[in-house]
Design a protein around this motif. Structure first.
Motif, PDB file in Angstrom:
ATOM      1  N   ASN A 113      39.735 116.555  33.757  1.00 18.46           N
ATOM      2  CA  ASN A 113      39.907 117.170  32.437  1.00 18.46           C
ATOM      3  C   ASN A 113      41.275 117.825  32.283  1.00 18.46           C
ATOM      4  O   ASN A 113      42.044 117.927  33.238  1.00 18.46           O
ATOM      5  CB  ASN A 113      38.789 118.182  32.167  1.00 18.46           C
ATOM      6  N   CYS A 114      41.555 118.249  31.064  1.00 17.18           N
ATOM      7  CA  CYS A 114      42.826 118.899  30.719  1.00 17.18           C
ATOM      8  C   CYS A 114      42.556 120.304  30.194  1.00 17.18           C
ATOM      9  O   CYS A 114      41.477 120.579  29.669  1.00 17.18           O
ATOM     10  CB  CYS A 114      43.544 118.133  29.615  1.00 17.18           C
ATOM     11  N   VAL A 115      43.563 121.149  30.315  1.00 16.36           N
ATOM     12  CA  VAL A 115      43.557 122.450  29.640  1.00 16.36           C
ATOM     13  C   VAL A 115      44.619 122.378  28.555  1.00 16.36           C
ATOM     14  O   VAL A 115      45.770 122.040  28.820  1.00 16.36           O
ATOM     15  CB  VAL A 115      43.872 123.590  30.626  1.00 16.36           C
ATOM     16  N   THR A 116      44.210 122.649  27.317  1.00 17.99           N
ATOM     17  CA  THR A 116      45.174 122.753  26.229  1.00 17.99           C
ATOM     18  C   THR A 116      45.113 124.188  25.725  1.00 17.99           C
ATOM     19  O   THR A 116      44.084 124.843  25.838  1.00 17.99           O
ATOM     20  CB  THR A 116      44.841 121.783  25.076  1.00 17.99           C
ATOM     21  N   GLY A 117      46.213 124.663  25.215  1.00 17.24           N
ATOM     22  CA  GLY A 117      46.237 126.054  24.781  1.00 17.24           C
ATOM     23  C   GLY A 117      46.510 126.970  25.954  1.00 17.24           C
ATOM     24  O   GLY A 117      47.069 126.561  26.967  1.00 17.24           O
ATOM     25  N   SER A 118      46.070 128.224  25.854  1.00 20.40           N
ATOM     26  CA  SER A 118      46.508 129.227  26.827  1.00 20.40           C
ATOM     27  C   SER A 118      45.592 129.396  28.033  1.00 20.40           C
ATOM     28  O   SER A 118      45.995 130.008  29.018  1.00 20.40           O
ATOM     29  CB  SER A 118      46.665 130.578  26.117  1.00 20.40           C
TER      30      SER A 118
END
Length: 176
Positions: A113-118
């Motif tokens: 998975n990815c982390v987007t944002g802070s």
């Protein structure tokens, strides 16, 4: 990222001329024993093999290695020039198809998975991210364990940079 028939990799990277880059290509376990290769050319049907896992490149411009345990083959392109601009990762007849990234900052584990944002989490770690200064994207991961080692990538728009993370656990019983 690019993904077709069980191959996942970054789709657009930025490198200074004369430097090298290593790019991870994640594949499905059923292709563990297949020959993997890097193909050079703008269009897939007309691209030509630059290097294959069963044939070394005598010029040393291209290197390829296959980690069958993690199902990732890595291609390295040395002495990059502005003619070295379009490549494909392939294994036998399996190739890549493009999907478009949004313009957000992302921090991702390859194939996960990815982390987007802070803030967010990847494989049990806590991830925080921010623009520490113009054009500098700072990512902090906490709760890291040795199994979090592996290929990650950060992205802004359609530019992606692969990063290999090695986590070494402290075996000491005491904190200093």
């Amino acid at each position: 990222t690019h993904r077709v028939h069980s191959i996942t990799t970054v789709s657009k990277v930025s490198v200074k001329a004369g430097n090298s880059i290593s790019i991870p290509c994640l594949y499905h376990y059923q292709y563990t024993d297949h020959v993997k290769y890097l193909c050079k050319g703008y269009f897939w049907p007309s691209c030509r093999h630059a290097v294959k896992t069963n044939e070394a490149d005598p010029s040393g411009k291209y290197l390829i290695s296959d980690d069958k345990k993690q199902q990732i083959f890595t291609v390295t392109i040395n002495r990059l020039t502005n003619q070295n601009t379009h490549y494909w990762c392939g294994l036998e007849n399996r190739v890549l198809q493009v999907s478009i990234n949004s313009g957000e900052m992302k921090w991702c584990r390859l194939g996960r998975n990815c982390v987007t944002g802070s803030s967010g989490s990847i494989d049990g770690t806590t991830v925080t991210a921010h623009m520490s200064e113009p054009n500098v994207f700072t990512v902090t991961m906490s709760g890291l364990k040795s199994e979090n080692s592996g290929w990650y990538w950060c992205a802004k728009g359609d530019i992606q940079i692969p990063v290999y993370l090695t986590v070494t656990e402290n075996t000491s019983k005491y904190c200093k």
